[in-house]
Design a protein around this motif. Structure first.
Motif, short mmCIF file in Angstrom:
data_model
loop_
_atom_site.label_atom_id
_atom_site.label_comp_id
_atom_site.label_asym_id
_atom_site.label_seq_id
_atom_site.Cartn_x
_atom_site.Cartn_y
_atom_site.Cartn_z
N LYS A 19 30.37 -7.46 0.42
CA LYS A 19 30.27 -6.38 0.58
C LYS A 19 29.04 -6.07 0.90
O LYS A 19 28.89 -5.29 2.51
CB LYS A 19 31.36 -4.96 0.31
N PHE A 20 28.21 -6.27 0.26
CA PHE A 20 27.15 -5.90 0.64
C PHE A 20 25.65 -7.32 0.25
O PHE A 20 25.17 -6.65 0.41
CB PHE A 20 26.27 -5.13 -0.66
N LYS A 21 25.91 -8.12 0.79
CA LYS A 21 25.81 -9.20 1.11
C LYS A 21 24.81 -9.45 2.47
O LYS A 21 23.92 -10.15 3.22
CB LYS A 21 26.57 -10.43 1.17
N MET A 22 25.28 -8.66 3.34
CA MET A 22 24.53 -8.82 5.31
C MET A 22 23.88 -7.13 4.84
O MET A 22 24.06 -6.95 5.03
CB MET A 22 26.14 -8.30 5.58
N THR A 23 22.75 -7.77 6.30
CA THR A 23 22.10 -7.14 6.42
C THR A 23 21.35 -6.46 8.31
O THR A 23 21.29 -7.70 8.68
CB THR A 23 20.55 -7.01 5.72
N ILE A 24 21.40 -5.65 8.97
CA ILE A 24 20.87 -5.87 10.69
C ILE A 24 19.33 -5.31 10.17
O ILE A 24 19.14 -4.75 9.38
CB ILE A 24 21.95 -5.10 10.54
N SER A 25 18.69 -6.39 11.17
CA SER A 25 17.18 -5.99 10.98
C SER A 25 16.98 -5.56 12.27
O SER A 25 17.40 -5.47 13.13
CB SER A 25 16.33 -7.40 10.43
N GLY A 26 16.09 -4.98 12.96
CA GLY A 26 15.89 -4.19 13.77
C GLY A 26 13.50 -3.58 14.42
O GLY A 26 13.32 -3.27 12.68
N ILE A 27 13.26 -3.30 15.68
CA ILE A 27 11.98 -2.93 15.32
C ILE A 27 11.98 -1.48 15.96
O ILE A 27 12.97 -1.53 16.92
CB ILE A 27 11.16 -3.81 15.55
N VAL A 28 11.29 -0.87 15.45
CA VAL A 28 11.38 0.86 15.73
C VAL A 28 9.92 1.16 16.34
O VAL A 28 9.19 1.09 15.07
CB VAL A 28 12.28 1.70 15.38
N VAL A 29 9.75 1.74 17.58
CA VAL A 29 8.46 1.55 17.01
C VAL A 29 8.11 3.34 17.59
O VAL A 29 8.86 3.33 19.13
CB VAL A 29 7.73 0.75 18.62
N CYS A 30 6.90 3.64 16.91
CA CYS A 30 6.76 4.91 17.46
C CYS A 30 6.26 5.98 18.66
O CYS A 30 5.22 5.11 18.98
CB CYS A 30 6.03 5.68 15.72
N SER A 31 6.68 6.50 19.08
CA SER A 31 6.16 6.59 20.66
C SER A 31 4.80 7.64 20.84
O SER A 31 3.68 7.84 21.23
CB SER A 31 7.52 7.74 21.03
N THR A 32 4.78 8.40 18.62
CA THR A 32 3.33 8.90 19.38
C THR A 32 2.03 7.97 19.11
O THR A 32 1.40 8.55 19.17
CB THR A 32 3.88 9.68 18.01
N CYS A 33 2.69 6.74 17.90
CA CYS A 33 1.16 6.53 17.95
C CYS A 33 1.32 5.14 18.24
O CYS A 33 0.22 3.89 17.72
CB CYS A 33 0.65 6.30 15.69
N GLY A 34 2.75 4.60 18.15
CA GLY A 34 2.74 2.81 18.20
C GLY A 34 3.04 1.52 17.25
O GLY A 34 3.27 0.69 16.94
N HIS A 35 3.08 2.45 16.66
CA HIS A 35 2.68 2.07 14.89
C HIS A 35 4.00 1.22 14.75
O HIS A 35 5.83 2.25 15.29
CB HIS A 35 3.14 2.79 13.56
N LYS A 36 4.43 -0.03 14.76
CA LYS A 36 6.30 -0.93 14.98
C LYS A 36 7.15 -1.15 13.13
O LYS A 36 5.90 -1.44 12.44
CB LYS A 36 5.33 -2.16 15.18
N ILE A 37 7.66 -0.52 13.30
CA ILE A 37 8.96 -0.57 12.13
C ILE A 37 9.41 -1.38 12.15
O ILE A 37 10.71 -1.49 12.77
CB ILE A 37 9.04 1.14 11.68
N LYS A 38 9.87 -2.10 10.88
CA LYS A 38 10.81 -3.15 10.35
C LYS A 38 11.85 -1.84 9.96
O LYS A 38 11.55 -1.71 8.50
CB LYS A 38 9.95 -4.54 10.53
N LEU A 39 12.95 -2.48 10.38
CA LEU A 39 14.53 -1.77 9.54
C LEU A 39 15.02 -2.74 9.39
O LEU A 39 15.50 -3.74 10.34
CB LEU A 39 15.00 -0.89 10.41
N ARG A 40 15.36 -2.72 7.78
CA ARG A 40 16.22 -3.60 7.33
C ARG A 40 17.76 -2.42 6.94
O ARG A 40 17.43 -1.43 5.64
CB ARG A 40 15.91 -4.21 6.15
#
Length: 426
Positions: A19-40
């Motif tokens: 059930k818990f072996k899988m993760t999905i990743s993506g990048i969210v870029v803050c629209s205020t400061c441009g900080h790139k956040i990798k989400l797992r």
């Protein structure tokens, strides 16, 4: 009695890993400061679910939603979502059903998924297995019955006894009697609640909290018909029990509408320690502070009012009279207790072993005063709530702190006590 039989440990472990072996990743870029956040994101059962992500660049909370839609799993309407993983400034693990072990999983190259990190550090496979068993059964009922359950709440809140009972008959139990009174309808609603709330509590909680308080407040007084009538007359000089019951139903409706967000908190309860604090090690991503603050305040006020009924029933069972507070000298009678403010009520509750062990910290008046009347500071990066509970000039700058996950654990416990209060009122 309705819980499923425990599975062998090996079978539980196998299912959990699948059930818990899988993760999905993506990048969210803050629209205020441009900080790139990798989400797992740890894949789970319930979608879509809202998430709240702190940006370490500017401090803004990025609000979004997670689905199980492959490359489009992350929806942040006010931010940019990409699959360009180069140059990420920050890594955050998120889960819609598990708390996050922050030191092991919120790093640039985590060695473990959120689930595996928890199973290595915080929860045993037995605890995770019991949680998963409940979660699977909860999902089947949730998917099939939640909309009908919410409709039943709405009909009850509007005192439409005929349509409420017809709705129950058509969707839950064709054999129920149509007796169009508040008394009969409230009993039916309490029974209906058990369909879903039994899966949001551990067996330990049911025995040590629900059953223990019910045994002392109800079963020891069930034959005292005349005394109970007098108690109701006395209580209703201060609160209307029928109105309070309906307010309790509204609070439970609000809880169930947001139950996705509480699922990581439900896992905490499987430690069977309801005074334990988890915030040093764990984060949650399904709430922000402002949402929880309103939950806490409304539920605190309700439970504080209902504690008058609890004291009256306890006095009857322990001392033979609802006005007799025994060794508690702070109250001359029940009317005296009802007239006190919430902070004083909590101090009196502390002197009752039964009620103090039941309410624990859910009626913490310092947290209530700090977040409701005085001032509070919340740091989304650390998830620390700093509250200032004192009014006097010499103490007004003194503060206390609680982590967001521990605050959410209190709110979850409040909801369980509201659920049980409806049983006590009926």
């Amino acid at each position: 009695g309705l819980r499923k039989a425990a599975e062998p440990l090996a079978a539980i472990i196998t299912k959990l890993l699948q059930k818990f072996k899988m993760t999905i990743s993506g990048i969210v870029v803050c629209s205020t400061c441009g900080h790139k956040i990798k989400l797992r994101h740890q894949i789970g059962l319930f979608y879509p679910v809202k998430v709240n992500i702190p940006c370490n660049g500017c401090g803004k909370i990025l609000k979004g939603e997670v689905s199980k839609n492959g490359d489009k799993a992350f929806l942040f309407p006010n931010e940019n979502v990409t699959m360009d993983f180069d140059g990420a400034d920050q890594t955050i693990s998120i889960s819609t059903e598990l708390p996050i072990l922050k030191k092991e999983t919120n790093v640039n190259k985590p060695a473990l998924t959120p689930f595996l990190a928890l199973s290595h550090k915080v929860f045993s496979f037995d605890e995770l297995g019991a949680y998963t068993t409940n979660l699977n059964e909860f999902k089947s009922i949730y998917d099939e019955k939640l909309d009908q359950l919410i409709t039943s709440y709405e009909l009850f809140e509007n005192r439409n006894w005929h349509y409420f009972l017809e709705h129950l008959k058509n969707n839950f139990d064709k054999d129920i009697d149509i007796i169009e009174t508040f008394e009969h309808s409230s009993i039916m609603l309490v029974a209906l609640n058990e369909i879903i709330f039994r899966l949001l509590k551990t067996n330990f909680y049911v025995v040590e909290f629900d059953d223990k308080i019910f045994q002392n407040l109800y079963k020891k007084n069930i034959t005292k018909t005349e005394e109970l009538k007098k108690l109701r007359v006395e209580i209703e000089k201060y609160i209307d029990l029928e109105d309070e019951f309906i307010k309790g139903v509204k609070l439970l409706e609000n809880f169930l509408r947001n139950v996705h967000s509480f699922l990581p908190i439900f896992l905490l309860s499987h430690k069977n320690d309801f005074e334990k604090q988890f915030g040093e090690d764990l984060d949650i991503t399904t709430f922000d502070f402002n949402e929880l603050k309103h939950f806490f305040i409304e539920q605190f006020e309700y439970l504080s009012r209902i504690s008058s009924l609890y004291f009256g029933l306890m006095n009857m069972s322990e001392n033979g009279n609802y006005d007799n507070f025994g060794s508690i000298t702070d109250c001359s009678n029940l009317a005296n207790y009802c007239s006190k403010d919430n902070g004083i009520k909590k101090e009196i509750i502390k002197k009752s072993p039964l009620l103090n062990s039941y309410f624990l910290n859910t009626l913490n008046s310092q947290i209530r005063n700090g977040i409701g009347h005085l001032k509070t500071k919340y740091d989304p990066k650390t998830q620390i709530i700093r509250y200032y509970p004192y009014k006097t000039p010499d103490k007004k700058d003194n503060y206390k702190e609680i982590y967001l996950i521990d605050f959410a654990f209190l709110v979850y416990q409040q909801s369980l006590k509201i659920h049980n209060s409806l049983r006590v009122i009926t």
